[in-house]
Design an enzyme around this catalytic site. Structure first.
Site, mmCIF file in Angstrom:
data_model
loop_
_atom_site.group_PDB
_atom_site.id
_atom_site.type_symbol
_atom_site.label_atom_id
_atom_site.label_comp_id
_atom_site.label_asym_id
_atom_site.label_seq_id
_atom_site.Cartn_x
_atom_site.Cartn_y
_atom_site.Cartn_z
ATOM 1 C CB VAL A 130 -0.952 0.010 1.218
ATOM 2 C CG1 VAL A 130 -1.872 -1.196 1.187
ATOM 3 C CG2 VAL A 130 -0.184 0.069 2.541
ATOM 4 C CG HIS A 146 -3.788 -6.319 -0.095
ATOM 5 N ND1 HIS A 146 -2.617 -6.974 0.196
ATOM 6 C CD2 HIS A 146 -4.684 -7.290 -0.438
ATOM 7 C CE1 HIS A 146 -2.780 -8.281 0.050
ATOM 8 N NE2 HIS A 146 -4.034 -8.489 -0.329
ATOM 9 C CB CYS A 157 -21.241 9.049 1.727
ATOM 10 S SG CYS A 157 -19.927 10.215 2.198
ATOM 11 C CB CYS A 208 -22.588 11.303 5.223
ATOM 12 S SG CYS A 208 -21.292 10.072 5.522
ATOM 13 C CB ILE A 272 14.718 -13.637 1.519
ATOM 14 C CG1 ILE A 272 15.560 -12.635 0.727
ATOM 15 C CG2 ILE A 272 15.544 -14.247 2.648
ATOM 16 C CD1 ILE A 272 16.013 -11.447 1.550
ATOM 17 N N GLY A 273 13.793 -16.995 1.373
ATOM 18 C CA GLY A 273 13.100 -18.028 2.132
ATOM 19 C C GLY A 273 11.973 -18.682 1.366
#
Length: 302
Positions: A130, A146, A157, A208, A272-273
């Site tokens: 994000v 996301h 609203c 609102c 990684i991993g």
């Protein structure tokens, strides 16, 4: 401190969120480059592991991820909806973390992907992050799976406001709210004392009177159906998937791998991993993204 010392200090701070890893093999870079050369319409899926080198921690990496550093868990969608105290705690911490989070800059991997797009080597980037770092780096065709921390919306609203503008409103409502600690979380949240939270003021929607929330899909919430459909079409139109910096433990990301394999298309992973989809991959490189991606198609250095 001299400039060189300052730059080295910043580099150390950024690298503190990168898990321990082995050096990448030149043969692995060559293998991935050949894979991509044969698939110019590849779709790229990125996770938190691509942003750790910019100084934003992920959640799950051993020793350096958020779960390893704190007992606090990510904000839950239903808790945010139901509890005024949870909303106040979230916005107080997000307010303190925003200047640092929003000033984070893309790293070499983000810039390389933007270059690949310009060179028509990749179709698009679907990111689980994000942080808007792909957009900052210059990528144009980016889908934020996301959502984004850069937009605030009303839950009742259609009101929306840019997060920078919302920061100014929060600053006016909380003029003495400063000098709090600033350990950034992957979503821009930070750890701060309870007394900061108790005194924090958050505005209502000016249209609102509803509650305001970042345009982020919190844990326990669902990715909008239209976004999922758009990504499914992108997978269908692609000739394979490249996953960068994601363990794929969150199903919304893992689903994209499953969709790709259902179409009998290849999948390559740089992480990684281990990942949830290691058994489905055609190429798996266990390495830091920054050691691999910027070196692809870098013919000047070859």
């Amino acid at each position: 401190m001299r400039l060189g010392g300052v730059l080295r200090c910043r580099s150390v701070i950024k690298q503190q969120y990168v898990p321990q890893h082995k050096p990448v093999l030149s043969d692995d870079i060559k293998r991935l480059e050949e894979f991509l050369l044969s698939k110019p319409n590849i779709l790229v899926l990125t996770g938190a592991g691509i942003s750790t080198e910019s100084g934003i921690p992920d959640y799950r990496s051993e020793g350096v991820g958020l779960y390893a550093r704190t007992n606090h868990k990510p904000i839950q969608h239903m808790e945010f909806l139901k509890s005024t105290n949870v909303r106040k705690r979230y916005w107080a911490r997000n307010f303190v973390g925003w200047p640092s989070f929003s000033s984070t800059q893309p790293n070499a991997s983000h810039h390389a992907l933007a270059r690949f797009e310009r060179e028509q080597r990749v179709q698009a980037v679907v990111t689980q992050n994000v942080d808007r770092l792909h957009t900052k780096a210059g990528s144009k065709n980016v889908v934020e799976l996301h959502g984004s921390g850069y937009v605030v919306k009303c839950l009742s609203c259609e009101y929306r406001i840019d997060r920078h503008e919302f920061q100014s409103i929060l600053s006016m409502l909380n003029p003495v709210f400063k000098d709090a600690p600033s350990m950034i979380r992957p979503d821009g949240d930070v750890e701060i004392p309870q007394d900061y939270i108790d005194n924090f003021q958050i505005p209502e929607c000016p249209d609102c009177g509803g509650n305001l929330k970042p345009e982020i899909v919190f844990f326990g919430d669902c990715v909008p159906r239209q976004r999922l459909d758009d990504i499914a079409k992108m997978v269908y139109c692609s000739d394979g998937l490249l996953v960068l910096g994601s363990s794929l433990l969150v199903f919304s990301g893992y689903r994209i791998v499953l969709q790709t394999k259902d179409l009998k298309l290849p999948v390559a992973i740089v992480n990684i991993g281990e990942t949830r989809a290691d058994h489905l991959t055609d190429i798996k490189i266990s390495a830091k993204c920054g050691d691999v991606i910027p070196k692809l198609f870098d013919f000047k250095s070859k």
